[in-house]
Design an enzyme around this catalytic site. Structure first.
Site, PDB file in Angstrom:
ATOM      1  N   ARG A 240       0.834  -1.216   0.000  1.00  0.00           N
ATOM      2  CA  ARG A 240       0.000   0.000   0.000  1.00  0.00           C
ATOM      3  C   ARG A 240       0.860   1.255   0.000  1.00  0.00           C
ATOM      4  NH1 ARG A 240      -3.834  -0.703   4.914  1.00  0.00           N
ATOM      5  NH2 ARG A 240      -4.509   1.377   4.270  1.00  0.00           N
TER       6      ARG A 240
ATOM      7  N   GLN B 276     -10.914   9.562   7.613  1.00  0.00           N
ATOM      8  CA  GLN B 276     -10.554   8.215   8.064  1.00  0.00           C
ATOM      9  C   GLN B 276      -9.328   7.722   7.292  1.00  0.00           C
ATOM     10  OE1 GLN B 276     -14.369   5.661   8.350  1.00  0.00           O
ATOM     11  NE2 GLN B 276     -14.919   7.385   7.063  1.00  0.00           N
ATOM     12  N   ASN B 277      -8.931   8.473   6.269  1.00  0.00           N
ATOM     13  CA  ASN B 277      -7.869   7.998   5.380  1.00  0.00           C
ATOM     14  C   ASN B 277      -6.489   8.132   6.021  1.00  0.00           C
ATOM     15  OD1 ASN B 277      -9.963   7.661   3.656  1.00  0.00           O
ATOM     16  ND2 ASN B 277      -9.486   9.404   2.345  1.00  0.00           N
TER      17      ASN B 277
ATOM     18  N   ASP C 159      -3.732   7.904   4.047  1.00  0.00           N
ATOM     19  CA  ASP C 159      -2.804   8.123   2.923  1.00  0.00           C
ATOM     20  C   ASP C 159      -2.140   9.493   2.923  1.00  0.00           C
ATOM     21  OD1 ASP C 159      -4.803   9.886   1.905  1.00  0.00           O
ATOM     22  OD2 ASP C 159      -5.736   8.273   0.750  1.00  0.00           O
TER      23      ASP C 159
ATOM     24  N   HIS D 224      -7.777   7.819  11.851  1.00  0.00           N
ATOM     25  CA  HIS D 224      -7.176   6.477  11.838  1.00  0.00           C
ATOM     26  C   HIS D 224      -5.660   6.508  11.658  1.00  0.00           C
ATOM     27  CE1 HIS D 224     -11.379   4.698  10.651  1.00  0.00           C
ATOM     28  NE2 HIS D 224     -11.295   4.995  11.927  1.00  0.00           N
TER      29      HIS D 224
ATOM     30  N   GLY E 188     -17.513   9.754   0.286  1.00  0.00           N
ATOM     31  CA  GLY E 188     -16.651   8.635  -0.107  1.00  0.00           C
ATOM     32  C   GLY E 188     -16.330   7.657   0.996  1.00  0.00           C
ATOM     33  N   THR E 189     -17.279   7.454   1.889  1.00  0.00           N
ATOM     34  CA  THR E 189     -17.073   6.419   2.920  1.00  0.00           C
ATOM     35  C   THR E 189     -18.252   5.461   2.919  1.00  0.00           C
ATOM     36  OG1 THR E 189     -16.880   5.941   5.298  1.00  0.00           O
ATOM     37  CG2 THR E 189     -17.927   8.034   4.718  1.00  0.00           C
TER      38      THR E 189
HETATM   39  C1  BJW Z   1     -16.532   6.721  -3.879  1.00  0.00           C
HETATM   40  C2  BJW Z   1     -15.648   6.825  -4.974  1.00  0.00           C
HETATM   41  C3  BJW Z   1     -15.538   8.086  -5.600  1.00  0.00           C
HETATM   42  C4  BJW Z   1     -15.561   4.806  -4.254  1.00  0.00           C
HETATM   43  N1  BJW Z   1     -16.281   9.109  -5.115  1.00  0.00           N
HETATM   44  N2  BJW Z   1     -17.265   7.750  -3.444  1.00  0.00           N
HETATM   45  C5  BJW Z   1     -20.535   0.152  16.738  1.00  0.00           C
HETATM   46  C6  BJW Z   1     -21.271  -0.753  16.017  1.00  0.00           C
HETATM   47  C7  BJW Z   1     -20.654  -1.861  15.411  1.00  0.00           C
HETATM   48  C8  BJW Z   1     -19.284  -2.078  15.542  1.00  0.00           C
HETATM   49  C9  BJW Z   1     -18.542  -1.171  16.269  1.00  0.00           C
HETATM   50  C10 BJW Z   1     -19.173  -0.085  16.847  1.00  0.00           C
HETATM   51  N3  BJW Z   1     -18.214   0.649  17.478  1.00  0.00           N
HETATM   52  C11 BJW Z   1     -17.005   0.049  17.289  1.00  0.00           C
HETATM   53  C12 BJW Z   1     -17.192  -1.069  16.557  1.00  0.00           C
HETATM   54  C13 BJW Z   1     -16.111  -2.018  16.156  1.00  0.00           C
HETATM   55  C14 BJW Z   1     -15.305  -1.574  14.967  1.00  0.00           C
HETATM   56  C15 BJW Z   1     -16.244  -1.452  13.761  1.00  0.00           C
HETATM   57  O1  BJW Z   1     -16.636  -0.385  13.363  1.00  0.00           O
HETATM   58  N4  BJW Z   1     -16.576  -2.585  13.146  1.00  0.00           N
HETATM   59  C16 BJW Z   1     -17.461  -2.581  11.982  1.00  0.00           C
HETATM   60  C17 BJW Z   1     -16.701  -3.054  10.741  1.00  0.00           C
HETATM   61  C18 BJW Z   1     -18.629  -3.467  12.297  1.00  0.00           C
HETATM   62  N5  BJW Z   1     -14.593  -0.328  15.207  1.00  0.00           N
HETATM   63  C19 BJW Z   1     -13.422  -0.308  15.817  1.00  0.00           C
HETATM   64  O2  BJW Z   1     -12.892  -1.327  16.202  1.00  0.00           O
HETATM   65  C20 BJW Z   1     -12.771   1.039  16.038  1.00  0.00           C
HETATM   66  N6  BJW Z   1     -12.309   1.122  17.380  1.00  0.00           N
HETATM   67  C21 BJW Z   1     -13.151   1.275  18.412  1.00  0.00           C
HETATM   68  O3  BJW Z   1     -14.330   1.510  18.259  1.00  0.00           O
HETATM   69  O4  BJW Z   1     -12.539   1.184  19.617  1.00  0.00           O
HETATM   70  C22 BJW Z   1     -13.335   1.185  20.812  1.00  0.00           C
HETATM   71  C23 BJW Z   1     -12.366   1.031  21.963  1.00  0.00           C
HETATM   72  C24 BJW Z   1     -12.459   1.907  23.025  1.00  0.00           C
HETATM   73  C25 BJW Z   1     -11.574   1.755  24.099  1.00  0.00           C
HETATM   74  C26 BJW Z   1     -10.616   0.759  24.083  1.00  0.00           C
HETATM   75  C27 BJW Z   1     -10.519  -0.098  23.011  1.00  0.00           C
HETATM   76  C28 BJW Z   1     -11.396   0.040  21.944  1.00  0.00           C
HETATM   77  C29 BJW Z   1     -11.500   1.196  15.184  1.00  0.00           C
HETATM   78  C30 BJW Z   1     -11.792   1.205  13.721  1.00  0.00           C
HETATM   79  C31 BJW Z   1     -10.470   1.288  12.957  1.00  0.00           C
HETATM   80  C32 BJW Z   1     -10.660   1.124  11.472  1.00  0.00           C
HETATM   81  N7  BJW Z   1      -9.396   0.974  10.861  1.00  0.00           N
HETATM   82  C33 BJW Z   1      -9.291   0.881   9.412  1.00  0.00           C
HETATM   83  C34 BJW Z   1      -7.839   0.524   9.052  1.00  0.00           C
HETATM   84  C35 BJW Z   1      -6.920   1.720   9.263  1.00  0.00           C
HETATM   85  C36 BJW Z   1      -5.500   1.361   8.997  1.00  0.00           C
HETATM   86  C37 BJW Z   1      -5.233   0.997   7.573  1.00  0.00           C
HETATM   87  O5  BJW Z   1      -5.567   1.758   6.656  1.00  0.00           O
HETATM   88  O6  BJW Z   1      -4.653  -0.072   7.377  1.00  0.00           O
HETATM   89  O7  BJW Z   1      -9.699   2.117   8.801  1.00  0.00           O
HETATM   90  S1  BJW Z   1     -10.417  -0.315   8.663  1.00  0.00           S
HETATM   91  C38 BJW Z   1     -10.724   0.634   7.210  1.00  0.00           C
HETATM   92  O8  BJW Z   1     -12.127   1.024   7.174  1.00  0.00           O
HETATM   93  C39 BJW Z   1      -9.925   1.937   7.389  1.00  0.00           C
HETATM   94  C40 BJW Z   1     -10.893   2.956   6.877  1.00  0.00           C
HETATM   95  O9  BJW Z   1     -10.550   4.247   7.352  1.00  0.00           O
HETATM   96  C41 BJW Z   1     -12.212   2.435   7.380  1.00  0.00           C
HETATM   97  C42 BJW Z   1     -13.408   2.979   6.637  1.00  0.00           C
HETATM   98  O10 BJW Z   1     -13.384   2.651   5.286  1.00  0.00           O
HETATM   99  P1  BJW Z   1     -13.942   3.675   4.220  1.00  0.00           P
HETATM  100  O11 BJW Z   1     -13.092   4.870   4.198  1.00  0.00           O
HETATM  101  O12 BJW Z   1     -15.370   3.879   4.437  1.00  0.00           O
HETATM  102  O13 BJW Z   1     -13.627   2.885   2.852  1.00  0.00           O
HETATM  103  P2  BJW Z   1     -14.509   1.755   2.121  1.00  0.00           P
HETATM  104  O14 BJW Z   1     -13.617   1.070   1.171  1.00  0.00           O
HETATM  105  O15 BJW Z   1     -15.247   0.936   3.078  1.00  0.00           O
HETATM  106  O16 BJW Z   1     -15.601   2.597   1.309  1.00  0.00           O
HETATM  107  C43 BJW Z   1     -15.250   3.421   0.218  1.00  0.00           C
HETATM  108  C44 BJW Z   1     -16.516   4.148  -0.196  1.00  0.00           C
HETATM  109  O17 BJW Z   1     -16.169   5.059  -1.218  1.00  0.00           O
HETATM  110  C45 BJW Z   1     -17.616   3.242  -0.776  1.00  0.00           C
HETATM  111  O18 BJW Z   1     -18.852   3.600  -0.175  1.00  0.00           O
HETATM  112  C46 BJW Z   1     -17.646   3.587  -2.270  1.00  0.00           C
HETATM  113  O19 BJW Z   1     -18.955   3.531  -2.838  1.00  0.00           O
HETATM  114  C47 BJW Z   1     -17.145   4.996  -2.260  1.00  0.00           C
HETATM  115  N8  BJW Z   1     -16.440   5.458  -3.451  1.00  0.00           N
HETATM  116  N9  BJW Z   1     -15.081   5.619  -5.188  1.00  0.00           N
HETATM  117  C48 BJW Z   1     -17.127   8.913  -4.066  1.00  0.00           C
HETATM  118  N10 BJW Z   1     -14.724   8.293  -6.642  1.00  0.00           N
END
Ligand code: BJW
Length: 250
Positions: A75, A106-107, A109, A124, A195-196
């Site tokens: 990446r 959230q990005n 990059d 993040h 875009g999320t």
């Molecule tokens: C376009 C386009 C164009 C394409 N124009 N659009 C409540 C409910 C349920 C679960 C939980 C909750 N609270 C917490 C959780 C657990 C968990 C979670 O959310 N799980 C779910 C998956 C169910 N969350 C966590 O664990 C978080 N931590 C936490 O809550 O801690 C609590 C705690 C407290 C005290 C002590 C200990 C713990 C942490 C979450 C961390 C997420 N990390 C990542 C990786 C980062 C590092 C890395 O990059 O390697 O973050 S995962 C990944 O997903 C990354 C992203 O930032 C994140 C979101 O993704 P994003 O940006 O939405 O991308 P995509 O690919 O999903 O979507 C792209 C979108 O773009 C699409 O919709 C397309 O249609 C669109 N698109 N081209 C416009 N040109």
């Protein structure tokens, strides 16, 4: 909302933005897609056969740090060749007009940083920063490391334990200050989510929080997401085209 007439939706969004004193924008991977950064979910979101939920965890790193560094190395190489696109540029310009617009991303990059975004909140972390996986006693803060390619297993310069990307994995807490800044940003007149996929919390909950606090909420996304039916106005389309279109109407 006029679903049949996208021009009317852009005009409505522009009108809301013009009348707003405080605007907050949450961005996700879709904003960087046109720059060539792969998104996490949907087509092209897989690396080998792994889903991000299987890799972006402390357990996955503990099990096989070399595998994780292969993923991050791939990446980093991809992102190193990417430049901000028109969506980053518009948001950077908005952020530079005083403190009326807050960009929360959230990005990891850093393309918003490269575009010159002022006061950016990075929920993040950054793929270009590392920290000690053993949280060694030196208490060293995350350090910048832009090497491409990376060594197979980079090490903490203080205790020689494996280093990790200074990003937030599933099950890990977000930095307190960043989370507080993001929650503060939900007190606004217009909250725009761009875009999320709106599935990863706590980021995914911000738009609802803003709505409850009285903000006009809008989404710009290439596809429908769980936020689409929640917001006041959903614009379906690529951020790199929609945001410049809206900007021209301001
Ligand atoms: C376009 C386009 C164009 C394409 N124009 N659009 C409540 C409910 C349920 C679960 C939980 C909750 N609270 C917490 C959780 C657990 C968990 C979670 O959310 N799980 C779910 C998956 C169910 N969350 C966590 O664990 C978080 N931590 C936490 O809550 O801690 C609590 C705690 C407290 C005290 C002590 C200990 C713990 C942490 C979450 C961390 C997420 N990390 C990542 C990786 C980062 C590092 C890395 O990059 O390697 O973050 S995962 C990944 O997903 C990354 C992203 O930032 C994140 C979101 O993704 P994003 O940006 O939405 O991308 P995509 O690919 O999903 O979507 C792209 C979108 O773009 C699409 O919709 C397309 O249609 C669109 N698109 N081209 C416009 N040109």
């Amino acid at each position: 909302m006029d679903r049949a007439n996208p021009g009317a939706r852009l005009a409505q969004l522009a009108e809301r933005l013009r009348g707003a004193r405080r605007v907050s924008v949450l961005t996700g991977a879709g904003v960087s897609a046109a720059s060539g950064v792969p998104t996490f979910r949907g087509a092209g979101g897989l690396w080998r056969s792994y889903r991000p939920e299987d890799l972006a965890t402390p357990d996955a790193f503990a099990r096989d740090p070399v595998l994780l560094w292969e993923w991050y190395g791939w990446r980093r190489e991809t992102i190193a060749g990417c430049k901000p696109n028109a969506a980053h540029d518009v948001l950077a310009r908005w952020s530079q007009r005083g403190d009326a617009t807050t960009i929360v991303t959230q990005n990891v990059d850093d393309l918003h940083v490269k575009a010159g975004t002022a006061g950016l909140v990075r929920l993040h972390g950054s793929i270009w920063e590392l920290s000690c996986a053993a949280r060694c006693a030196s208490g060293v803060a995350p350090w910048r490391d832009e090497r491409v390619p990376m060594p197979r297993l980079p090490r903490c310069p203080h205790c020689a334990a494996p280093a990790r990307p200074a990003v937030v994995w599933f099950g890990e807490a977000l930095d307190d200050r960043d989370l507080r800044a993001a929650l503060d940003a939900t007190a606004c007149d217009v909250f725009l989510t761009v875009g999320t996929s709106s599935v990863v919390y706590p980021a995914a909950g911000l738009v609802d929080q803003a709505r409850r606090r009285g903000a006009f909420t809008a989404e710009i996304n290439a596809e429908a997401t769980p936020a689409t039916t929640l917001v006041d106005l959903a614009v379906q389309g690529p951020a790199e085209l929609v945001l410049p279109d809206v900007d021209r109407l301001l």
